[in-house]
Design a protein around this motif. Structure first.
Motif, PDB file in Angstrom:
ATOM      1  N   ILE A  20       2.001  10.292 -10.636  1.00 36.67           N
ATOM      2  CA  ILE A  20       1.163  11.075 -11.702  1.00 36.67           C
ATOM      3  C   ILE A  20       0.308  12.164 -10.846  1.00 36.67           C
ATOM      4  CG2 ILE A  20       0.465   9.016 -13.095  1.00 36.67           C
ATOM      5  CD1 ILE A  20      -2.068   8.717 -11.656  1.00 36.67           C
ATOM      6  N   SER A  21      -0.359  13.150 -11.793  1.00 38.84           N
ATOM      7  CA  SER A  21      -0.941  14.366 -11.082  1.00 38.84           C
ATOM      8  C   SER A  21      -2.256  13.945 -10.307  1.00 38.84           C
ATOM      9  CB  SER A  21      -1.118  15.291 -12.260  1.00 38.84           C
ATOM     10  OG  SER A  21      -2.105  14.789 -13.161  1.00 38.84           O
ATOM     11  N   ASP A  22      -2.654  14.994  -9.543  1.00 38.70           N
ATOM     12  CA  ASP A  22      -3.796  15.052  -9.064  1.00 38.70           C
ATOM     13  C   ASP A  22      -5.035  14.885  -9.865  1.00 38.70           C
ATOM     14  OD1 ASP A  22      -2.526  14.687  -6.658  1.00 38.70           O
ATOM     15  OD2 ASP A  22      -3.003  16.817  -5.800  1.00 38.70           O
ATOM     16  N   ALA A  23      -4.716  15.730 -10.958  1.00 34.36           N
ATOM     17  CA  ALA A  23      -5.787  15.849 -12.084  1.00 34.36           C
ATOM     18  C   ALA A  23      -6.182  14.427 -12.767  1.00 34.36           C
ATOM     19  CB  ALA A  23      -5.564  16.813 -12.946  1.00 34.36           C
ATOM     20  N   ALA A  24      -4.863  13.662 -13.089  1.00 35.49           N
ATOM     21  CA  ALA A  24      -4.781  12.631 -13.768  1.00 35.49           C
ATOM     22  C   ALA A  24      -5.724  11.359 -12.707  1.00 35.49           C
ATOM     23  CB  ALA A  24      -3.610  12.036 -13.991  1.00 35.49           C
ATOM     24  N   VAL A  25      -5.544  11.449 -11.575  1.00 35.92           N
ATOM     25  CA  VAL A  25      -6.162  10.547 -10.632  1.00 35.92           C
ATOM     26  C   VAL A  25      -7.553  10.727 -10.660  1.00 35.92           C
ATOM     27  CG1 VAL A  25      -6.499   9.925  -8.117  1.00 35.92           C
ATOM     28  CG2 VAL A  25      -4.234  10.280  -8.793  1.00 35.92           C
ATOM     29  N   VAL A  26      -8.253  11.945 -10.525  1.00 31.69           N
ATOM     30  CA  VAL A  26      -9.425  12.447 -10.619  1.00 31.69           C
ATOM     31  C   VAL A  26     -10.278  11.833 -11.933  1.00 31.69           C
ATOM     32  CG1 VAL A  26     -11.202  14.255 -10.759  1.00 31.69           C
ATOM     33  CG2 VAL A  26      -9.274  14.331  -9.133  1.00 31.69           C
ATOM     34  N   LYS A  27      -9.247  12.188 -12.921  1.00 30.21           N
ATOM     35  CA  LYS A  27      -9.698  11.747 -14.468  1.00 30.21           C
ATOM     36  C   LYS A  27     -10.039  10.250 -14.380  1.00 30.21           C
ATOM     37  CE  LYS A  27      -8.525  11.493 -19.341  1.00 30.21           C
ATOM     38  NZ  LYS A  27      -7.776  11.994 -20.183  1.00 30.21           N
TER      39      LYS A  27
END
Length: 228
Positions: A188-195
């Motif tokens: 998954i994307s880094d942004a998805a991890v942060v979310k």
């Protein structure tokens, strides 16, 4: 929706006998079966193409027989808020049930409207099942009492608030991985991890101003839950 002759149904079930049995049952009770499919990918494509009035789906379907049908139902409800869905299952998939019940109920509708979750071994009355499909198609809700009971118990466990994906993120986080490493491992994307991490911290009641390392506190909560 009182006139079920105009109620178009899509059925998703990998078991051929059960799939055909559902089709016969529904048609004998006045529904129009627009299509029957055998896996979640077909379900998504068919619903997008036909825009049925109600979807009936199994939970565990090919290729992995985990929660493909239920995941597809959640996705379709996100794409088409208020899409009526009746889920048939041999199991109570608590996290996904909660996510399904929290899905958009359509313009002006409450979240969770137009949803049914029934355990297969408790569906024995054909007329009652047909009435349930009608009620869900009309925007009502029908959830098996056993499911409700487990969901109530689940709310006593903070980890129970997490979706399956959030649990995966927390599990990898507990192994000591960075956000970038979590993203790489779960594709998954880094942004998805942060979310996801933000959602985890919120659901575990870890506000940013409580003086603790929230990431460590989340991992501790996960480890405590894992050894219960």
């Amino acid at each position: 929706m009182t006139d079920n002759t105009s109620c178009r149904v899509v059925v998703a079930e990998d078991n051929t006998l059960l799939r055909e049995g559902l089709q016969i049952l529904l048609e004998r009770n006045g529904f129009m079966v627009a299509d029957v499919v055998g896996d979640a990918e077909e379900l998504i494509g068919t619903v997008r193409r036909l825009s049925p009035d109600v979807v009936i789906t199994d939970v565990r379907m090919p290729p992995d027989f985990r929660c493909e049908g239920l995941t597809a139902a959640v996705q379709l409800r996100e794409e088409q808020p208020g899409l009526p869905v009746v889920v048939l299952s041999q199991y109570i998939e608590q996290s996904y049930v909660a996510e399904l019940l929290d899905s958009p109920g359509g313009p002006g509708g409450s979240r969770g409207a137009g949803i049914g979750y029934l355990l297969k071994d408790r569906v024995s009355d054909v007329a009652e099942f047909a009435d349930t499909v009608r009620r869900v198609a009309a925007g009502g809700t029908a959830v098996d009492p056993a499911v409700i009971s487990q969901l109530i118990n689940r709310r006593q466990d903070p980890l129970g608030r997490l979706t399956p994906r959030e649990r995966e993120v927390l599990s990898v986080m507990a192994e000591g991985h960075s956000n970038a490493s979590i993203a790489q491992r779960l594709f998954i994307s880094d942004a998805a991890v942060v979310k996801h991490i933000g959602n985890i911290l919120m659901k575990l009641d870890l506000p940013p101003d409580d003086g603790r390392n929230r990431r460590v506190a989340a991992v501790l909560a996960y480890l405590q839950g894992a050894v219960r």
